[in-house]
Write an enzyme that holds these catalytic residues in place. Structure first.
Site, PDB file in Angstrom:
ATOM      1  N   SER A 118      29.653  79.755  21.917  1.00 47.03           N
ATOM      2  CA  SER A 118      29.067  80.101  20.618  1.00 47.03           C
ATOM      3  C   SER A 118      28.073  79.041  20.139  1.00 47.03           C
ATOM      4  O   SER A 118      28.250  77.845  20.383  1.00 47.03           O
ATOM      5  CB  SER A 118      30.167  80.264  19.564  1.00 47.03           C
ATOM      6  OG  SER A 118      30.997  81.363  19.874  1.00 47.03           O
TER       7      SER A 118
ATOM      8  N   GLN B 292      35.375  75.271  25.676  1.00 46.31           N
ATOM      9  CA  GLN B 292      34.485  76.402  25.967  1.00 46.31           C
ATOM     10  C   GLN B 292      33.227  76.300  25.112  1.00 46.31           C
ATOM     11  O   GLN B 292      33.285  76.413  23.896  1.00 46.31           O
ATOM     12  CB  GLN B 292      35.220  77.716  25.669  1.00 46.31           C
ATOM     13  CG  GLN B 292      34.435  78.974  25.932  1.00 46.31           C
ATOM     14  CD  GLN B 292      35.219  80.214  25.542  1.00 46.31           C
ATOM     15  OE1 GLN B 292      36.298  80.119  24.978  1.00 46.31           O
ATOM     16  NE2 GLN B 292      34.675  81.384  25.827  1.00 46.31           N
ATOM     17  N   GLY B 293      32.075  76.082  25.743  1.00 45.03           N
ATOM     18  CA  GLY B 293      30.802  75.949  25.038  1.00 45.03           C
ATOM     19  C   GLY B 293      29.979  77.223  25.125  1.00 45.03           C
ATOM     20  O   GLY B 293      28.987  77.284  25.864  1.00 45.03           O
TER      21      GLY B 293
ATOM     22  N   GLU C 110      40.024  85.628  28.250  1.00 44.80           N
ATOM     23  CA  GLU C 110      40.335  85.219  26.883  1.00 44.80           C
ATOM     24  C   GLU C 110      41.076  86.325  26.145  1.00 44.80           C
ATOM     25  O   GLU C 110      42.040  86.079  25.426  1.00 44.80           O
ATOM     26  CB  GLU C 110      39.040  84.874  26.145  1.00 44.80           C
ATOM     27  CG  GLU C 110      39.256  84.353  24.746  1.00 44.80           C
ATOM     28  CD  GLU C 110      37.973  83.867  24.101  1.00 44.80           C
ATOM     29  OE1 GLU C 110      38.043  83.025  23.203  1.00 44.80           O
ATOM     30  OE2 GLU C 110      36.893  84.337  24.511  1.00 44.80           O
TER      31      GLU C 110
ATOM     32  N   SER D 262      36.848  74.609  20.331  1.00 44.08           N
ATOM     33  CA  SER D 262      38.229  74.139  20.185  1.00 44.08           C
ATOM     34  C   SER D 262      38.524  73.011  21.170  1.00 44.08           C
ATOM     35  O   SER D 262      38.137  73.074  22.340  1.00 44.08           O
ATOM     36  CB  SER D 262      39.209  75.290  20.417  1.00 44.08           C
ATOM     37  OG  SER D 262      38.987  76.333  19.500  1.00 44.08           O
TER      38      SER D 262
END
Length: 288
Positions: free
Chosen positions: A128, A125-126, A243, A160
């Protein structure tokens, strides 16, 4: 409020509990470092997949069991109870797949959902960035139109499993002349291209669960835009809601499990009668 399991829920729990007892994971590797541990989790997800348990919350037409929210909660509780590892592709199963079910085209769902479920392709997941954490809409990663696709440049952080991932759920700015929430687009970025560099962030535990992503003119085709150009904020909210409902619940189960282990260890060492230890453990219990 009646919290008693229904007949269907009890049957779901019993079937899952029986399957987990009959199909334990291989022993956790003690050598090979993080790569060996991740491969172990990937093999476990494939075993779950073969047994029809990789993502019971997914609709049946996508390979799931159409589980209700209560059954999904039972699933995570039983996974925790059995002390088996989390599936390797947890972000794909809990975030990426459900987002595509809402916003993806039929072609995107056909292409990406099966390898998410089987752990053939791992997702990260890109979202932040160094200066865009809680305020996601202030992100600076840019995607510029180039022919029939996009050229992306920027940086992401706290990503992550990036070192193992094939695809990234990437939010980038495609319009700088509008309100910040309206100028974003949601992409699926191929992590294996030359324009993407993964730099692990070493934690105090010695592990590198998180990573930085450095994106330098990476290319993304129009076919990998999810939900339409400029609609990235709404698509990202779908990911974030999944999430909280899925990953958040699973991690709470793990936290409860670790705390119970800690309390048991304190009891074995005769420390529960010590006010200092008892106060701290009680505080952790309330927080959990």
């Amino acid at each position: 409020m009646d919290l008693t399991f229904s007949e269907r829920e009890s049957a779901f729990r019993d079937e899952l509990r029986s399957w987990l007892a009959e199909n334990p994971p291989d022993p956790e590797p003690t050598q090979g470092g993080e790569d060996a541990h991740y491969a172990w989790r990937r093999d476990w997800q494939r075993r779950l997949y073969d047994g029809g348990w990789a993502a019971p919350h997914w609709p049946t037409e996508y390979g799931g069991r159409g589980a209700t929210p209560a059954e999904s909660a039972i699933y995570f509780e039983e996974i925790g109870r059995a002390r088996v590892p989390m599936a390797a592709n947890v972000l794909g199963l809990l975030l990426g797949g459900p987002t595509l079910m809402v916003w993806g085209t039929p072609e995107q769902r056909d292409r990406y959902l099966p390898p998410i479920l089987s752990a053939e392709e791992i997702w990260c997941q890109g979202f932040s960035e160094p200066d865009a954490g809680s305020d996601l809409a202030s992100l600076k990663t840019r995607a510029v139109r180039d022919g029939d696709g996009w050229v992306v440049t920027g940086q992401k952080v706290w990503t992550s499993a990036a070192q193992y991932s094939k695809w990234c759920m990437l939010v980038a700015r495609t319009d700088t002349d509008t309100e910040k929430h309206k100028g974003l687009t949601y992409f699926l970025m191929d992590m294996r291209q030359e324009g993407v560099q993964v730099r692990p962030l070493r934690q105090i535990t010695g592990e590198s669960e998180f990573n930085e992503l450095f994106i330098e003119e990476a290319r993304i085709a129009d076919a990998n835009v999810v939900g339409g150009v400029g609609n990235g904020w709404k698509v990202a909210l779908t990911t974030l809601m999944n999430e909280r409902a899925g990953l958040g619940f699973a991690l709470q189960i793990r936290m409860r499990q670790l705390l119970d282990d800690l309390i048991a260890a304190a009891s074995q060492r005769g420390l529960l009668g010590d006010g200092g230890y008892a106060d701290v453990l009680a505080d952790l219990h309330l927080r959990c």
